[in-house]
Each structure stands twice: as structure tokens, then as C-alpha cells.
Design a protein around this motif. Structure first.
Motif, PDB file in Angstrom:
ATOM      1  N   MET A 190      51.831  17.616  16.301  1.00 17.79           N
ATOM      2  CA  MET A 190      50.509  17.046  16.545  1.00 17.79           C
ATOM      3  C   MET A 190      49.417  18.111  16.452  1.00 17.79           C
ATOM      4  SD  MET A 190      50.757  13.778  16.776  1.00 17.79           S
ATOM      5  CE  MET A 190      52.015  13.975  15.489  1.00 17.79           C
ATOM      6  N   ALA A 191      49.731  19.343  16.831  1.00 15.59           N
ATOM      7  CA  ALA A 191      48.751  20.427  16.676  1.00 15.59           C
ATOM      8  C   ALA A 191      48.466  20.681  15.200  1.00 15.59           C
ATOM      9  CB  ALA A 191      49.269  21.695  17.348  1.00 15.59           C
ATOM     10  N   ILE A 192      49.498  20.659  14.373  1.00 17.61           N
ATOM     11  CA  ILE A 192      49.326  20.882  12.935  1.00 17.61           C
ATOM     12  C   ILE A 192      48.563  19.726  12.298  1.00 17.61           C
ATOM     13  CG2 ILE A 192      50.595  21.046  10.756  1.00 17.61           C
ATOM     14  CD1 ILE A 192      52.711  22.684  12.340  1.00 17.61           C
ATOM     15  N   GLU A 193      48.882  18.495  12.700  1.00 15.08           N
ATOM     16  CA  GLU A 193      48.099  17.350  12.207  1.00 15.08           C
ATOM     17  C   GLU A 193      46.640  17.452  12.651  1.00 15.08           C
ATOM     18  OE1 GLU A 193      51.362  13.699  11.885  1.00 15.08           O
ATOM     19  OE2 GLU A 193      49.531  13.451  13.058  1.00 15.08           O
ATOM     20  N   ASP A 194      46.416  17.836  13.912  1.00 14.61           N
ATOM     21  CA  ASP A 194      45.047  18.045  14.394  1.00 14.61           C
ATOM     22  C   ASP A 194      44.296  18.994  13.471  1.00 14.61           C
ATOM     23  OD1 ASP A 194      45.363  16.460  16.664  1.00 14.61           O
ATOM     24  OD2 ASP A 194      45.475  18.127  18.070  1.00 14.61           O
ATOM     25  N   ALA A 195      44.938  20.127  13.162  1.00  8.24           N
ATOM     26  CA  ALA A 195      44.286  21.159  12.365  1.00  8.24           C
ATOM     27  C   ALA A 195      43.905  20.649  10.984  1.00  8.24           C
ATOM     28  CB  ALA A 195      45.200  22.376  12.259  1.00  8.24           C
ATOM     29  N   GLU A 196      44.802  19.869  10.369  1.00  8.47           N
ATOM     30  CA  GLU A 196      44.473  19.328   9.058  1.00  8.47           C
ATOM     31  C   GLU A 196      43.255  18.411   9.133  1.00  8.47           C
ATOM     32  OE1 GLU A 196      46.705  16.936   5.449  1.00  8.47           O
ATOM     33  OE2 GLU A 196      46.831  16.130   7.482  1.00  8.47           O
ATOM     34  N   GLN A 197      43.215  17.525  10.134  1.00  6.76           N
ATOM     35  CA  GLN A 197      42.081  16.625  10.270  1.00  6.76           C
ATOM     36  C   GLN A 197      40.810  17.388  10.600  1.00  6.76           C
ATOM     37  OE1 GLN A 197      41.835  13.191   9.655  1.00  6.76           O
ATOM     38  NE2 GLN A 197      39.701  13.826   9.769  1.00  6.76           N
ATOM     39  N   LEU A 198      40.914  18.430  11.412  1.00  4.01           N
ATOM     40  CA  LEU A 198      39.741  19.247  11.719  1.00  4.01           C
ATOM     41  C   LEU A 198      39.158  19.833  10.440  1.00  4.01           C
ATOM     42  CD1 LEU A 198      37.936  20.643  13.875  1.00  4.01           C
ATOM     43  CD2 LEU A 198      39.578  22.539  13.807  1.00  4.01           C
ATOM     44  N   GLY A 199      40.021  20.356   9.571  1.00  2.00           N
ATOM     45  CA  GLY A 199      39.539  20.907   8.310  1.00  2.00           C
ATOM     46  C   GLY A 199      38.823  19.881   7.450  1.00  2.00           C
ATOM     47  N   ARG A 200      39.273  18.628   7.518  1.00  2.00           N
ATOM     48  CA  ARG A 200      38.622  17.558   6.757  1.00  2.00           C
ATOM     49  C   ARG A 200      37.285  17.153   7.384  1.00  2.00           C
ATOM     50  NH1 ARG A 200      42.205  14.900   3.243  1.00  2.00           N
ATOM     51  NH2 ARG A 200      44.400  15.498   3.506  1.00  2.00           N
ATOM     52  N   SER A 201      37.267  17.055   8.711  1.00  2.00           N
ATOM     53  CA  SER A 201      36.076  16.547   9.395  1.00  2.00           C
ATOM     54  C   SER A 201      34.944  17.557   9.438  1.00  2.00           C
ATOM     55  CB  SER A 201      36.436  16.128  10.828  1.00  2.00           C
ATOM     56  OG  SER A 201      37.357  15.061  10.836  1.00  2.00           O
ATOM     57  N   ILE A 202      35.289  18.820   9.529  1.00  2.00           N
ATOM     58  CA  ILE A 202      34.266  19.840   9.779  1.00  2.00           C
ATOM     59  C   ILE A 202      33.368  20.075   8.568  1.00  2.00           C
ATOM     60  CG2 ILE A 202      35.372  21.998   9.066  1.00  2.00           C
ATOM     61  CD1 ILE A 202      34.722  22.966  11.992  1.00  2.00           C
ATOM     62  N   VAL A 203      33.768  19.580   7.408  1.00  2.79           N
ATOM     63  CA  VAL A 203      32.947  19.767   6.200  1.00  2.79           C
ATOM     64  C   VAL A 203      32.247  18.477   5.783  1.00  2.79           C
ATOM     65  CG1 VAL A 203      34.261  21.731   5.341  1.00  2.79           C
ATOM     66  CG2 VAL A 203      35.000  19.417   4.744  1.00  2.79           C
ATOM     67  N   LEU A 204      32.144  17.508   6.688  1.00  5.53           N
ATOM     68  CA  LEU A 204      31.411  16.276   6.384  1.00  5.53           C
ATOM     69  C   LEU A 204      29.919  16.560   6.509  1.00  5.53           C
ATOM     70  CD1 LEU A 204      33.640  13.677   8.297  1.00  5.53           C
ATOM     71  CD2 LEU A 204      33.587  14.128   5.832  1.00  5.53           C
ATOM     72  N   GLU A 205      29.340  17.115   5.463  1.00  5.69           N
ATOM     73  CA  GLU A 205      27.983  17.660   5.534  1.00  5.69           C
ATOM     74  C   GLU A 205      26.919  16.602   5.796  1.00  5.69           C
ATOM     75  OE1 GLU A 205      27.384  19.987   2.046  1.00  5.69           O
ATOM     76  OE2 GLU A 205      28.851  21.522   2.637  1.00  5.69           O
ATOM     77  N   ARG A 206      27.228  15.342   5.567  1.00  4.75           N
ATOM     78  CA  ARG A 206      26.237  14.288   5.819  1.00  4.75           C
ATOM     79  C   ARG A 206      26.025  14.064   7.316  1.00  4.75           C
ATOM     80  NH1 ARG A 206      31.058  11.854   4.847  1.00  4.75           N
ATOM     81  NH2 ARG A 206      31.715  10.157   6.258  1.00  4.75           N
ATOM     82  N   LEU A 207      26.909  14.621   8.143  1.00  2.00           N
ATOM     83  CA  LEU A 207      26.841  14.411   9.593  1.00  2.00           C
ATOM     84  C   LEU A 207      26.436  15.689  10.310  1.00  2.00           C
ATOM     85  CD1 LEU A 207      30.189  12.447  10.173  1.00  2.00           C
ATOM     86  CD2 LEU A 207      27.889  11.488   9.909  1.00  2.00           C
ATOM     87  N   PRO A 208      25.697  15.567  11.419  1.00  5.11           N
ATOM     88  CA  PRO A 208      25.469  16.728  12.279  1.00  5.11           C
ATOM     89  C   PRO A 208      26.801  17.228  12.819  1.00  5.11           C
ATOM     90  CG  PRO A 208      24.006  14.912  12.867  1.00  5.11           C
ATOM     91  CD  PRO A 208      25.018  14.359  11.915  1.00  5.11           C
ATOM     92  N   MET A 209      26.851  18.512  13.221  1.00  2.00           N
ATOM     93  CA  MET A 209      28.126  19.104  13.606  1.00  2.00           C
ATOM     94  C   MET A 209      28.784  18.360  14.762  1.00  2.00           C
ATOM     95  SD  MET A 209      30.480  21.155  13.009  1.00  2.00           S
ATOM     96  CE  MET A 209      29.712  22.148  11.735  1.00  2.00           C
ATOM     97  N   GLY A 210      28.018  17.958  15.762  1.00  2.00           N
ATOM     98  CA  GLY A 210      28.608  17.237  16.886  1.00  2.00           C
ATOM     99  C   GLY A 210      29.284  15.953  16.448  1.00  2.00           C
ATOM    100  N   GLU A 211      28.688  15.264  15.459  1.00  2.00           N
ATOM    101  CA  GLU A 211      29.284  14.025  14.952  1.00  2.00           C
ATOM    102  C   GLU A 211      30.521  14.313  14.106  1.00  2.00           C
ATOM    103  OE1 GLU A 211      26.533  11.274  13.200  1.00  2.00           O
ATOM    104  OE2 GLU A 211      24.958  11.782  14.649  1.00  2.00           O
TER     105      GLU A 211
END
Length: 392
Positions: A312-333
């Protein structure tokens, strides 16, 4: 400018997060309490859902070099020794889930993740530095270490484990709970064992108030053995690598069958830790707030009865990498997007892990019913398609 990611914790979750964020183009700094990287000797199982993530990060060849890939999972009654059920792994897992089932030494997985970070120099690694406090200022988050270092970033990731300092500051929800279960673990070369005790499959022995799991690691050259029993622990709960008395474990094995008794007796040294966890997550707010997010055991520590803590930690990390570059959203979102995609799946794994422990250690009529179901529906009961297929 690239997103500045600060990560507290250099374990498996923290390293995977650093790798995922670096490959997403982020500027990553990782802070680790220890003066040098290292993982204690323990084996872990990684299902197809996790292996697929590692393959996607370009680690397929390195993983194949150090892991073992068992061909089957067998469940046996710890008292009678009788086989209860079998789940084929190997090619079946690849066919159904797109990746094999693997077993690996924790230190080997840690090194596998660390190597590309050190080789590429894309992540600044700060050893001997630990988070003392942080301040979320809305636009940036500032981290202060116990050494007095102050660092500013766009986001802070708490990957600092069961006793997470980031979680303490973010949620202030108290200490993890003690499960009342003790885990004895050992790893030893297969060649040191009699031929009939060597194994290249996963075997789970289920008994009253206990169970034992064994599986190969290091390409099959070593055997990992974990025995979990009910009991109290008077040592330091923050540590998970304590000396163990083999006589205590042998006493706890009680009237288990001769083959299992022989396996336990063949292990010269055991290490011990007390299992702790938290209640299953209740919402995304427990995984991200503002510019701060939690990952792995910091967010959702779980009992090892589904073999998915590291997964689950490894899955978390993969999703974090995907979410953190969603430039259309503010960082908190972006972090809320990450938490929204993860918390329900992790909560389900937490709850299933607790339930599995109750089933594994059951007594009386429940134990009888468990064995009967496994004998009739073994493969269907042992397979976990919703888990191994990965998150949706």
C-alpha cells in the motif's frame, strides 16, 4: 519552476515516493533520521498489484535479480498438518493480473529503490536529519529538522512510519494501538536446513491463536519464517527488532504438528516485534491536509495478515507521483486528489487484514468452519482479485 517536494522518511514508502516524484519532474529532498540507509533483515510478500508498479518504474530487471517468485501458496492446518487449500501463483498471476507474485528480502527491495536515486542524483538525500516541526503557510510549507535546518517546499510528505512525527503534528490523534500479537521472524540460508524443510512456495500454517508463514527470498536461496502468536510485550514498542527467546516461541507453538515443530526448532535465532496498527481510515482528511500528506504506515498502518503493508505504501507513492503534477489544480487540491484516490482502498485493506487475523487464529467451531471452506473453495477463497488487480 519544478514542484519542490519534501519527504520525511527514507524507508520503502519514502524512497518509492521520492522516485515517483523525481520521475514526474519534481525537485525532491528526502530527510532520514538514520545516519546511513539500511533495512533490518525481514522478508516481505509483494502481490501482482505491487510488482506491476515496480515494473512501471523501470525496476523489472532489478527485481527479477533479487526476488523469488513462488509458484504456489499453500495453506495448512498447524495442528494436523493437513493441506487445506492452494492458490496457484506464477503464470496464473501474470495471466490474470499482469504481473507475478514475488517474495523479497526487505533490505533488497530498499536497495533496489535507493540505487536509481543515488545513481541519477535527482533526489537530495539528507541523512541524520529528522523533522522536528513544520509550518503550512498556505503557499509553501517550511520544515525544521532536529539539527536546526530549515527547508521550504511546495509540499511535505510524511512517509515516516508507524510512529510518524508528521502525523502527530498533522492529526494529533494519539499513539498507534497495540494488537496483542507478537511476531517472531527469522531468515536463514536454505542450504542450512534439512532437505525436507526447504521450500520454494509460500506456506501458511493456521492454528489456534497463532499462525506461521514461510516463503523463499533472495532468488530462493534463503527462507523467511514469521511466527505470530498472541501475547504481551514489555519492551520498547517504537522498536521492531528485539532479541527473542526461542523457548518462548516453542512453548507458544503448543500442540502444533511435527513438521511445523521441526521448522521452528531448526531456526537458530529469532527476532521479535510487537504488532501495532490503527483503526481503518475514515476519510481522505486523514491522509492529506493543506500542503501536507501522509503515505504508507504513517497514514494507514495495518496488520500483516494480507501481506500488503509495503504494497500500500508503494501504491500510495505511485498515485502521489500522478497527482502532484496535476498542474490545473492548486497544490492543496492535488494532495486531496491523491488522498481521495487512496484512502478507501487502504481502509479496505486495513479492515481485511484485521479480519484475516481473526480467521487465521480462530478456535472452536469457527476454526472448523474455516478449514471446511478452504478444503472446498481453496483457490476462490485465497485469491483476492479486487486487491491484485490494482486500484481503479
Amino acid at each position: 519552476m519544478s514542484t519542490r517536494v519534501l519527504i520525511a522518511g527514507g524507508g520503502i514508502g519514502g524512497l518509492t515516493a521520492a522516485l515517483a516524484c523525481a520521475r514526474a519532474g519534481c525537485d525532491v529532498r528526502l530527510f532520514e533520521r538514520a545516519a546511513e540507509f539500511g533495512e533490518v533483515g525481514a522478508g516481505i510478500q509483494i502481490g501482482p498489484n505491487v510488482v506491476r508498479v515496480l515494473h512501471g518504474m523501470g525496476l523489472e530487471r532489478d527485481l527479477a535479480r533479487v526476488a523469488a517468485f513462488p509458484h504456489r501458496l499453500q495453506v495448512r492446518n498447524a495442528v494436523s498438518g493437513r493441506e487445506l487449500g492452494v492458490l496457484p501463483l506464477g503464470e496464473r498471476a501474470v495471466r490474470l493480473y499482469g504481473a507475478p507474485y514475488a517474495t523479497i528480502h526487505r533490505a533488497d527491495l530498499h536497495a533496489l529503490l535507493l540505487h536509481p536515486l543515488q545513481r541519477d542524483g535527482a533526489v537530495r538525500l539528507a541523512l541524520g536529519n529528522w523533522l522536528a516541526s513544520y509550518e503550512d503557510r498556505g503557499r509553501v510549507v517550511t520544515l525544521e529538522t532536529t539539527e536546526g535546518l530549515e527547508v521550504e517546499g511546495d509540499v511535505l510528505i510524511g512517509a515516516d512510519g508507524l510512529w510518524s512525527r508528521v502525523r502527530e503534528l498533522m492529526l494529533n490523534d494519539g499513539a498507534p494501538r497495540v494488537s496483542g500479537h507478537l511476531a517472531y521472524r527469522a531468515m536463514l540460508p536454505q542450504h542450512s536446513l534439512p532437505q525436507h524443510l526447504r521450500s520454494h512456495q509460500v506456506t501458511a500454517w493456521l492454528g489456534p491463536r497463532l499462525h506461521v508463514v514461510q516463503y523463499p527470498v533472495r532468488g530462493g536461496d534463503w527462507l523467511n519464517v514469521v511466527a505470530i502468536v498472541h501475547g504481551d510485550f514489555n519492551g520498547d514498542l517504537h522498536g521492531w527488532d528485539h532479541g527473542a527467546n526461542a523457548a518462548d516461541l516453542q512453548h507458544a507453538m503448543g500442540s502444533t504438528c511435527q513438521p511445523l515443530q521441526e521448522l521452528i526448532a531448526a531456526v537458530p535465532d529469532w527476532r521479535l516485534w510487537a504488532l501495532c496498527d490503527r483503526h481503518p481510515m475514515q476519510g481522505a482528511w486523514q491522509q492529506a491536509r493543506g500542503l501536507v500528506a501522509l503515505l504508507g504506515d504513517a497514514a494507514h498502518p495495518m496488520r500483516p495478515y494480507l501481506a500488503q503493508g509495503a504494497g500500500m505504501a508503494i501504491e500510495d507513492a505511485e498515485q502521489l507521483g500522478r497527482s502532484i503534477v496535476l498542474e490545473r489544480l492548486p497544490m492543496g487540491e492535488r494532495l486531496q486528489h491523491y488522498a481521495n484516490r487512496r484512502w478507501q482502498r487502504c481502509a479496505r485493506v486495513q479492515a481485511r487484514s484485521i479480519r484475516n487475523g481473526e480467521i487465521f487464529h480462530s478456535e472452536g467451531i469457527v476454526r472448523w468452519g474455516r478449514d471446511a471452506v478452504l478444503r472446498v473453495f481453496g483457490e476462490r477463497v485465497l485469491d483476492v482479485p479486487w486487491l491484485y488487480a490494482g486500484p481503479r
